[in-house]
Structures are given as structure tokens and as C-alpha cells.
Design an enzyme around this catalytic site. Structure first.
Site, PDB file in Angstrom:
ATOM      1  N   CYS A  28       0.837  -1.213   0.000  1.00 18.51           N
ATOM      2  CA  CYS A  28       0.000   0.000   0.000  1.00 18.51           C
ATOM      3  C   CYS A  28       0.869   1.258   0.000  1.00 18.51           C
ATOM      4  CB  CYS A  28      -0.910  -0.054   1.233  1.00 18.51           C
ATOM      5  SG  CYS A  28      -1.727   1.485   1.648  1.00 18.51           S
ATOM      6  N   CYS A  67       0.155   3.742   2.767  1.00 13.46           N
ATOM      7  CA  CYS A  67       0.625   3.184   4.042  1.00 13.46           C
ATOM      8  C   CYS A  67       2.120   3.456   4.215  1.00 13.46           C
ATOM      9  CB  CYS A  67       0.391   1.674   4.100  1.00 13.46           C
ATOM     10  SG  CYS A  67      -1.338   1.172   4.012  1.00 13.46           S
TER      11      CYS A  67
END
Length: 125
Positions: A30, A33
Site C-alpha cells: 500500500c 501506508c
């Protein structure tokens, strides 16, 4: 202080054993993230009295499902064992600081009263 890996085995102890707990639900693939990770780490260093936990949603799929995580990163905050904040999306450092200050400033007696009132209003199942 650095962040702590949170698993199904240590989640309850982390939440009940600390006044304030911030959980970052993330995954290695991600992009947002990965952008949020250093901000979260810096906050952990800046606020050693707060337990900063990271939940790898790939390794802890049951945990992520239990919290109904549908978008990552998702940040959750617990105060005195009560979930008081949950929001998907990467935050910048100023926004994360604002969340931390808001969580610190909560009147937990009032929060518990509101929760009790909401439960009392729900029909019995």
C-alpha cells in the site's frame, strides 16, 4: 519509543494495558501506508506515553476483518480501552498531532456516559 507489532495474540493486552493506544492498519503493498509509516514512527518517538501499534493486514487478516477494515491505512485510537477514533486514509504530521491532542483531551467519564445512553436507546435483541 518505537512502534509495536500488533497481532491477535497481543491486541487485548495492548489496549487494556495502556491509557492511549493508536493502531495503524497497513500493508506492505500500500503506497499511502508507506507514506504514513514515517509520520507514525515520528509520532511514536515524540509521544512515548502512547502505545503506537502497527497491524499488518496481510498477516493479521482475521484481526483486520474483526475491525471491519475496508481501506488502508486506517488509524484507530483507543483511550482507557474504548475506541474513540477511527478513520481511513493517510494523515500528515499536523493532522496526526491534532488527533493525538483530541484523544488526550477527551473527558472519558462523558464518553462512557454517552456510550451507556446509546446502548440504553437500542432495542433489546
Amino acid at each position: 519509543m518505537s512502534t509495536h507489532e500488533i497481532t491477535a495474540q497481543n491486541l487485548e493486552a495492548a489496549i487494556t494495558g495502556n491509557d492511549i493506544v493508536l493502531l495503524d492498519f497497513w500493508a506492505g503493498w500500500c503506497g499511502p501506508c508507506r507514506m504514513f509509516a514515517p509520520i507514525f514512527e515520528q509520532a511514536a518517538t515524540k509521544h512515548p506515553d502512547i502505545h503506537f501499534g502497527k497491524v499488518d493486514t496481510e498477516a493479521q487478516q482475521d484481526l483486520a476483518a474483526g475491525f471491519r477494515i475496508t481501506s488502508i491505512p486506517t488509524l484507530m485510537a483507543f483511550r482507557e480501552g474504548v475506541l474513540v477514533f477511527s478513520q481511513p486514509g493517510a494523515l500528515g504530521a499536523p493532522q496526526l498531532d491534532s488527533v493525538i491532542e483530541a484523544v488526550r483531551g477527551l473527558d472519558m467519564d462523558d464518553v462512557r456516559r454517552q456510550i451507556a445512553e446509546q446502548r440504553a436507546e437500542q432495542p433489546a435483541s
